[in-house]
Enzyme design. Structure first.
Site, PDB file in Angstrom:
ATOM      1  N   LYS A  12       0.826  -1.211   0.000  1.00 28.92           N
ATOM      2  CA  LYS A  12       0.000   0.000   0.000  1.00 28.92           C
ATOM      3  C   LYS A  12       0.866   1.271   0.000  1.00 28.92           C
ATOM      4  O   LYS A  12       2.078   1.212   0.269  1.00 28.92           O
ATOM      5  CB  LYS A  12      -0.916  -0.039   1.228  1.00 28.92           C
ATOM      6  CG  LYS A  12      -1.963  -1.182   1.183  1.00 28.92           C
ATOM      7  CD  LYS A  12      -2.869  -1.121   2.412  1.00 28.92           C
ATOM      8  CE  LYS A  12      -3.940  -2.191   2.391  1.00 28.92           C
ATOM      9  NZ  LYS A  12      -4.832  -2.093   3.583  1.00 28.92           N
ATOM     10  N   TYR A  52     -12.416  -2.503  -3.639  1.00 31.99           N
ATOM     11  CA  TYR A  52     -12.810  -2.698  -2.231  1.00 31.99           C
ATOM     12  C   TYR A  52     -14.323  -2.709  -2.046  1.00 31.99           C
ATOM     13  O   TYR A  52     -14.806  -2.480  -0.935  1.00 31.99           O
ATOM     14  CB  TYR A  52     -12.199  -1.596  -1.366  1.00 31.99           C
ATOM     15  CG  TYR A  52     -10.841  -1.921  -0.773  1.00 31.99           C
ATOM     16  CD1 TYR A  52     -10.601  -3.122  -0.089  1.00 31.99           C
ATOM     17  CD2 TYR A  52      -9.794  -1.004  -0.832  1.00 31.99           C
ATOM     18  CE1 TYR A  52      -9.367  -3.399   0.487  1.00 31.99           C
ATOM     19  CE2 TYR A  52      -8.558  -1.273  -0.255  1.00 31.99           C
ATOM     20  CZ  TYR A  52      -8.359  -2.482   0.409  1.00 31.99           C
ATOM     21  OH  TYR A  52      -7.134  -2.748   0.983  1.00 31.99           O
ATOM     22  N   PHE A  60     -15.548   2.960   7.161  1.00 29.46           N
ATOM     23  CA  PHE A  60     -14.219   3.372   6.702  1.00 29.46           C
ATOM     24  C   PHE A  60     -14.037   3.294   5.184  1.00 29.46           C
ATOM     25  O   PHE A  60     -12.950   3.576   4.675  1.00 29.46           O
ATOM     26  CB  PHE A  60     -13.132   2.542   7.413  1.00 29.46           C
ATOM     27  CG  PHE A  60     -13.264   1.036   7.235  1.00 29.46           C
ATOM     28  CD1 PHE A  60     -12.773   0.397   6.103  1.00 29.46           C
ATOM     29  CD2 PHE A  60     -13.874   0.267   8.212  1.00 29.46           C
ATOM     30  CE1 PHE A  60     -12.883  -0.978   5.940  1.00 29.46           C
ATOM     31  CE2 PHE A  60     -13.988  -1.120   8.059  1.00 29.46           C
ATOM     32  CZ  PHE A  60     -13.494  -1.735   6.916  1.00 29.46           C
ATOM     33  N   ARG A  88      -1.507 -14.379   4.463  1.00 28.87           N
ATOM     34  CA  ARG A  88      -2.236 -13.742   5.564  1.00 28.87           C
ATOM     35  C   ARG A  88      -1.451 -13.868   6.876  1.00 28.87           C
ATOM     36  O   ARG A  88      -1.428 -12.946   7.683  1.00 28.87           O
ATOM     37  CB  ARG A  88      -3.633 -14.369   5.728  1.00 28.87           C
ATOM     38  CG  ARG A  88      -4.605 -14.135   4.570  1.00 28.87           C
ATOM     39  CD  ARG A  88      -5.071 -12.710   4.417  1.00 28.87           C
ATOM     40  NE  ARG A  88      -5.603 -12.129   5.613  1.00 28.87           N
ATOM     41  CZ  ARG A  88      -6.318 -10.986   5.630  1.00 28.87           C
ATOM     42  NH1 ARG A  88      -6.593 -10.333   4.493  1.00 28.87           N
ATOM     43  NH2 ARG A  88      -6.740 -10.486   6.753  1.00 28.87           N
ATOM     44  N   THR A  94      -5.097  -7.142  10.949  1.00 28.02           N
ATOM     45  CA  THR A  94      -5.441  -5.882  10.281  1.00 28.02           C
ATOM     46  C   THR A  94      -4.897  -4.669  11.043  1.00 28.02           C
ATOM     47  O   THR A  94      -4.341  -3.751  10.438  1.00 28.02           O
ATOM     48  CB  THR A  94      -6.975  -5.763  10.155  1.00 28.02           C
ATOM     49  OG1 THR A  94      -7.474  -6.948   9.519  1.00 28.02           O
ATOM     50  CG2 THR A  94      -7.369  -4.541   9.356  1.00 28.02           C
ATOM     51  N   ARG A 105       2.825  -6.379   9.133  1.00 24.97           N
ATOM     52  CA  ARG A 105       2.101  -5.250   9.734  1.00 24.97           C
ATOM     53  C   ARG A 105       2.688  -4.844  11.083  1.00 24.97           C
ATOM     54  O   ARG A 105       2.686  -3.664  11.427  1.00 24.97           O
ATOM     55  CB  ARG A 105       0.608  -5.586   9.824  1.00 24.97           C
ATOM     56  CG  ARG A 105      -0.054  -5.480   8.437  1.00 24.97           C
ATOM     57  CD  ARG A 105      -1.438  -6.073   8.424  1.00 24.97           C
ATOM     58  NE  ARG A 105      -2.192  -5.666   7.241  1.00 24.97           N
ATOM     59  CZ  ARG A 105      -3.369  -6.185   6.908  1.00 24.97           C
ATOM     60  NH1 ARG A 105      -3.932  -7.112   7.658  1.00 24.97           N
ATOM     61  NH2 ARG A 105      -3.994  -5.759   5.818  1.00 24.97           N
ATOM     62  N   HIS A 118      -2.043  -5.433   1.600  1.00 24.26           N
ATOM     63  CA  HIS A 118      -3.323  -6.127   1.404  1.00 24.26           C
ATOM     64  C   HIS A 118      -3.013  -7.561   0.997  1.00 24.26           C
ATOM     65  O   HIS A 118      -2.031  -7.805   0.292  1.00 24.26           O
ATOM     66  CB  HIS A 118      -4.126  -5.460   0.268  1.00 24.26           C
ATOM     67  CG  HIS A 118      -5.277  -6.321  -0.192  1.00 24.26           C
ATOM     68  ND1 HIS A 118      -6.506  -6.308   0.433  1.00 24.26           N
ATOM     69  CD2 HIS A 118      -5.364  -7.269  -1.168  1.00 24.26           C
ATOM     70  CE1 HIS A 118      -7.300  -7.195  -0.157  1.00 24.26           C
ATOM     71  NE2 HIS A 118      -6.630  -7.788  -1.132  1.00 24.26           N
ATOM     72  N   GLU A 129      -9.324 -10.998  -7.485  1.00 25.40           N
ATOM     73  CA  GLU A 129      -8.412  -9.868  -7.295  1.00 25.40           C
ATOM     74  C   GLU A 129      -7.235  -9.925  -8.274  1.00 25.40           C
ATOM     75  O   GLU A 129      -6.771  -8.886  -8.755  1.00 25.40           O
ATOM     76  CB  GLU A 129      -7.920  -9.838  -5.844  1.00 25.40           C
ATOM     77  CG  GLU A 129      -9.049  -9.505  -4.876  1.00 25.40           C
ATOM     78  CD  GLU A 129      -8.633  -9.465  -3.409  1.00 25.40           C
ATOM     79  OE1 GLU A 129      -9.496  -9.176  -2.569  1.00 25.40           O
ATOM     80  OE2 GLU A 129      -7.446  -9.701  -3.097  1.00 25.40           O
TER      81      GLU A 129
HETATM   82  N1  UDP Z   1      -9.652  -0.706   7.586  1.00 31.08           N
HETATM   83  C1  UDP Z   1      -9.758   0.534   8.201  1.00 31.08           C
HETATM   84  N2  UDP Z   1     -10.448   0.623   9.382  1.00 31.08           N
HETATM   85  C2  UDP Z   1     -11.023  -0.456   9.983  1.00 31.08           C
HETATM   86  C3  UDP Z   1     -10.918  -1.708   9.350  1.00 31.08           C
HETATM   87  C4  UDP Z   1     -10.223  -1.797   8.159  1.00 31.08           C
HETATM   88  O1  UDP Z   1      -9.245   1.512   7.693  1.00 31.08           O
HETATM   89  O2  UDP Z   1     -11.623  -0.318  11.057  1.00 31.08           O
HETATM   90  C5  UDP Z   1      -8.924  -0.813   6.316  1.00 31.08           C
HETATM   91  C6  UDP Z   1      -7.567  -1.457   6.485  1.00 31.08           C
HETATM   92  O3  UDP Z   1      -6.657  -0.786   5.625  1.00 31.08           O
HETATM   93  C7  UDP Z   1      -7.794  -2.875   6.005  1.00 31.08           C
HETATM   94  C8  UDP Z   1      -8.835  -2.662   4.912  1.00 31.08           C
HETATM   95  O4  UDP Z   1      -9.667  -1.617   5.414  1.00 31.08           O
HETATM   96  O5  UDP Z   1      -6.594  -3.456   5.548  1.00 31.08           O
HETATM   97  C9  UDP Z   1      -9.699  -3.860   4.594  1.00 31.08           C
HETATM   98  O6  UDP Z   1     -10.288  -4.332   5.793  1.00 31.08           O
HETATM   99  P1  UDP Z   1     -10.310  -5.899   6.121  1.00 31.08           P
HETATM  100  O7  UDP Z   1     -11.193  -6.089   7.281  1.00 31.08           O
HETATM  101  O8  UDP Z   1     -10.594  -6.672   4.880  1.00 31.08           O
HETATM  102  O9  UDP Z   1      -8.799  -6.176   6.618  1.00 31.08           O
HETATM  103  P2  UDP Z   1      -7.601  -6.985   5.939  1.00 31.08           P
HETATM  104  O10 UDP Z   1      -8.204  -8.097   5.144  1.00 31.08           O
HETATM  105  O11 UDP Z   1      -6.846  -6.010   5.085  1.00 31.08           O
HETATM  106  O12 UDP Z   1      -6.777  -7.471   7.097  1.00 31.08           O
HETATM  107 MG    MG Z   2      -9.682  -8.109   3.707  1.00 28.39          MG
END
Ligand code: UDP
Ligand code: MG
Length: 136
Positions: A12, A52, A60, A88, A94, A105, A118, A129
């Site tokens: 990102k 997304y 968000f 993952r 996250t 992360r 991501h 994707e």
């Molecule tokens: N995100 C955010 N606020 C939140 C949750 C998620 O900004 O409270 C963003 C974050 O960048 C995350 C993306 O939204 O990576 C997608 O969310 P997801 O739950 O799919 O998390 P990921 O799969 O990326 O761990």
């Molecule tokens: Mg996700």
């Protein structure tokens, strides 16, 4: 039984901006994920919103799409044994605050929104994707 999968990874804008691309790629390579394709691109907000769209009902969503389109990103196809889950695990939770030690992360994420990477969350989503960025 071997289970070779492909998954989509995105570095990102926060991580590209801090010159972390090679460091993150090396984490994948050291952990038996090969990088089949890689390109540095910039997407616009409409494209980010499409990518997304599973999150369109989330509070968000708007900021997330603005953020992903705010600067260059690196999109990659990773391949290897159980690649979706393996990626993952390497990414971590996250929210970087909750991520395990030595995950991408934990090492590099700034905040829940600027969390550096991501990764597809299922084989089915990985296919969609990968097509989104690499269909020609
Ligand atoms: N995100 C955010 N606020 C939140 C949750 C998620 O900004 O409270 C963003 C974050 O960048 C995350 C993306 O939204 O990576 C997608 O969310 P997801 O739950 O799919 O998390 P990921 O799969 O990326 O761990
Ligand atoms: Mg996700």
């Amino acid at each position: 039984m071997s289970n070779i999968e492909r998954t989509l990874s995105i570095i990102k804008p926060d991580a590209v901006e801090r010159n972390l691309v090679e460091k993150i790629k090396n984490i994948f390579l050291k952990n038996n994920l090969s990088i089949k394709e890689s390109k540095k691109i910039r997407i616009n907000k409409d494209e980010a919103s499409e990518f997304y769209k599973v999150h369109q009902s989330k509070p968000f969503y708007n900021e997330l799409c603005s953020y992903l389109s705010s600067g260059p990103i690196v999109v990659m196809i990773l391949e290897g044994e159980n690649a979706v889950l393996a990626n993952r695990k390497l990414m971590g939770s996250t929210n970087p605050k909750d991520a395990d030690e030595n995950t991408i992360r934990k090492l590099y994420g700034i905040s829940i929104d600027k969390n550096s990477v991501h990764g597809s969350d299922s084989v089915e989503n990985a296919k969609k994707e990968i097509d989104f960025f690499f269909k020609n």
